[in-house]
Design an enzyme around this catalytic site. Sequence first.
Site, PDB file in Angstrom:
ATOM      1  N   ASN A   9       0.863  -1.185   0.000  1.00  0.00           N
ATOM      2  CA  ASN A   9       0.000   0.000   0.000  1.00  0.00           C
ATOM      3  C   ASN A   9       0.897   1.232   0.000  1.00  0.00           C
ATOM      4  OD1 ASN A   9      -1.820   2.033   0.428  1.00  0.00           O
ATOM      5  ND2 ASN A   9      -2.364   1.411   2.524  1.00  0.00           N
ATOM      6  N   LYS A  11       0.104   4.252  -0.429  1.00  0.00           N
ATOM      7  CA  LYS A  11      -0.564   5.473   0.078  1.00  0.00           C
ATOM      8  C   LYS A  11      -0.267   6.635  -0.881  1.00  0.00           C
ATOM      9  CE  LYS A  11      -0.256   3.434   4.611  1.00  0.00           C
ATOM     10  NZ  LYS A  11      -0.202   3.604   6.051  1.00  0.00           N
ATOM     11  N   HIS A  96      -9.736   1.232   4.896  1.00  0.00           N
ATOM     12  CA  HIS A  96      -8.420   1.439   5.509  1.00  0.00           C
ATOM     13  C   HIS A  96      -8.543   2.434   6.656  1.00  0.00           C
ATOM     14  CE1 HIS A  96      -4.332   2.830   6.091  1.00  0.00           C
ATOM     15  NE2 HIS A  96      -3.961   1.660   5.604  1.00  0.00           N
ATOM     16  N   GLU A  98      -6.907   4.914   7.535  1.00  0.00           N
ATOM     17  CA  GLU A  98      -6.783   6.342   7.181  1.00  0.00           C
ATOM     18  C   GLU A  98      -8.072   6.851   6.536  1.00  0.00           C
ATOM     19  OE1 GLU A  98      -3.056   5.809   5.160  1.00  0.00           O
ATOM     20  OE2 GLU A  98      -2.243   5.217   7.113  1.00  0.00           O
ATOM     21  N   GLU A 168      -5.646  -4.708  10.516  1.00  0.00           N
ATOM     22  CA  GLU A 168      -4.627  -3.679  10.694  1.00  0.00           C
ATOM     23  C   GLU A 168      -4.964  -2.853  11.942  1.00  0.00           C
ATOM     24  OE1 GLU A 168      -2.459  -2.639   6.779  1.00  0.00           O
ATOM     25  OE2 GLU A 168      -4.252  -1.415   6.900  1.00  0.00           O
ATOM     26  N   GLY A 174       2.025   2.582  10.805  1.00  0.00           N
ATOM     27  CA  GLY A 174       2.986   3.672  10.671  1.00  0.00           C
ATOM     28  C   GLY A 174       3.641   4.085  11.971  1.00  0.00           C
ATOM     29  N   SER A 213       3.026  -1.738  10.593  1.00  0.00           N
ATOM     30  CA  SER A 213       4.449  -1.741  10.929  1.00  0.00           C
ATOM     31  C   SER A 213       5.149  -3.061  10.614  1.00  0.00           C
ATOM     32  CB  SER A 213       4.670  -1.339  12.391  1.00  0.00           C
ATOM     33  OG  SER A 213       4.305   0.023  12.572  1.00  0.00           O
TER      34      SER A 213
HETATM   35  P1  PGA Z   1       2.510   0.563   7.686  1.00  0.00           P
HETATM   36  O1  PGA Z   1       1.079   0.760   7.011  1.00  0.00           O
HETATM   37  O2  PGA Z   1       3.101  -0.690   7.145  1.00  0.00           O
HETATM   38  O3  PGA Z   1       3.285   1.788   7.295  1.00  0.00           O
HETATM   39  O4  PGA Z   1       2.289   0.488   9.173  1.00  0.00           O
HETATM   40  C1  PGA Z   1       0.245  -0.341   6.755  1.00  0.00           C
HETATM   41  C2  PGA Z   1      -1.036   0.106   6.122  1.00  0.00           C
HETATM   42  O5  PGA Z   1      -1.519   1.199   6.451  1.00  0.00           O
HETATM   43  O6  PGA Z   1      -1.622  -0.591   5.257  1.00  0.00           O
END
Ligand code: PGA
Length: 249
Positions: A9, A11, A96, A98, A168, A174, A213
Amino acid sequence: MKSPIFAANWKMNHSPADATAFIRTFLANFGKRQDRSVIFFPPALSFGAVVSALKDRPDIQLGVQNIHWEDKGAFTGENSAPIARGAGAKYVLVGHSERRHVFGETEVETGKKVAAAVRAGLTPVVCVGETLAQREAGETVSVVLGQLRAALGTLSGADAANAVIAYEPVWAIGTGRNATPADASAVHHAIRAELHAFLPSGSLAVPILYGGSVNRGNAADLLAAPEVDGLLVGGASLDAEGWSSIVLT
Ligand code: PGA
């Protein structure tokens, strides 16, 4: 033996030029193989560049990061499932964290997006996960299963059986703080049990990915955990060499 899914992903990262260079490096590291599935989720404006860069590699799949729930119309700035499908997407991320927490997407909207994806022939990758406060309040499983029901509730059993789920935890995205393999596995078991309850025959086929992460240091242990069928990776998917090493875990 499991054939794991590795989903990147990106983003809001990688311009068309950066995306093209990334794919070139990645393909040099990653030859065709049966025992891994790789899916890229580039930003919408870099999607075409990735389609071109992958033209000789139909083994690698593409998805979009978001869709509107309507198929077409006066929705300035949005993309629909049929447009994504026409551009070459097979998958779409829905729900997701976000989208839910930065853009205020509701469970009802998530359900409508999942339905739109299925209508257009896209596989929804339904993201679910609890916040830190919900985890500390002991609400992880109820929050996650509530999101799961809201997302899949409008689908027939056969359509729901074609979905992909990504667990997640919001506090892990993140932050550099991943769920332990045991914690991830426990939530994946709860998701699997819930899937059994409403789609008994197809529930084993639904892959359940872990995200939050993931990096080259923890990918192997997370993947080895029971019920973890693949990884959804944000930050650690942005560097082609690092991503190659995760995929080759
Ligand atoms: P990350 O994000 O690996 O940076 O923690 C995962 C995601 O949001 O799909």
